[in-house]
Write a protein that holds these residues in place. Sequence first.
Motif: not given
Lengths: 319, 87
Positions: A111-119
């Motif tokens: 929605d916010l169009d931000i980079r997202h990392e999942v670890v």
Amino acid sequence: MDCNRCEAEAVMHAAYSGAHLCADHFRESVDKRVRRRVRRDDLVPHDISPEDPLTWVIGLSGGKDSVVLAKILHETFAEDPRIELVGLTIHEGIEGYRDKSVDACVELADDLDIRHEVVSYAEEFGIEMDDVVEDDPENMAACAYCGVFRRDLLSRYADELEADLLLTGHNLDDEAQTALMNFLEGDVEQIAKHFDASLGPLSERDEQDEFVPRAKPLRDVPEKEVALYAHLEDLPAHITECPHASEAYRGEIQQLLYGLEENHPGTRHSIISGYEELAGVLADEYSGDDGADLRECGECGSTTTREICRKCSLLESLA
Amino acid sequence: MRVTVDVKGEATHEIDTDELPGDSTSAAGQSASSDGTSNPESTYADLLTAVDLSPHEVSVLVDGRPVPEDQPVDADHVTVLRLIKGG
């Protein structure tokens, strides 16, 4: 009951200020408090430029606090080319809980169009919290293990993402509880460390080259208001409590604070205000002590005061 | 007045507001008791006290809309959402 600032119907009452606010003025009031905290903590240095932007990593758990923080920071800085926001989500391996909150994080980041990392603990450490709770080799609460692993990953990935700042969604209730716990435990040095770790304005903190600086811009907003903000904005916050949550002492302090706040509105604000001032004085007093005995962990190379860091020794006992 | 207090995910309570002690610190309590004759009007905060919850750990909704807890109860069904810990 009308809003104090317009004729719309109030949706909340803040006993500590006496305010009754409608949805729009309430949201505006929360936004203002977060932006004021960003300014007071000197989080945006004057000398940054769009050519060399700052990277702000937000610890995004998918709960209401981090989701509201991400939303407000995005609204504030989306048009500012000097700051890039990155969401960092940690999957602890808790069935039926974290999968859904990771979904909430993905939805919000989209929605916010931000980079997202999942670890994940599984990929990074080869463990899952559901198993850790079963094994429990150190006879500790689940949160005691989980906190060590989470802090390690937040620090490590903040470093890898070349973060200038690591932001977390701690609210006023969280911070007032922590302040009171430090007082009651008589942990004066911890109070000093708290200032340099996250409470003090960036310009007043002792330099800590080993760690990415942290900030908690939601800490002037009571937990109830964070939840109300998420509700009114219809944010994709995950609404299940961790099944392993078991911070008994914090729960006791929380109940104590509810009672105090009810009888003496504003108690949480005054605790934090006094605590921050005291922490600043103590940080000066202890200045220079910190870092003297920091070294590299013999196993993983992370910065620690021990031969083997706490995370590695926990992993060893879980092996 | 009988009010159904639905604490989501937990229990549903039936509360008779006439049996509530009232809250002298609330706006409603102050106005109702200022003449010293009538019982203070019950507020949403009084309902929460009756079900052993603090206003600082819940949101109170009437018809899906949040209401200020210091206001007089003006509905026969309220929904109470507990705050979820964790950020």
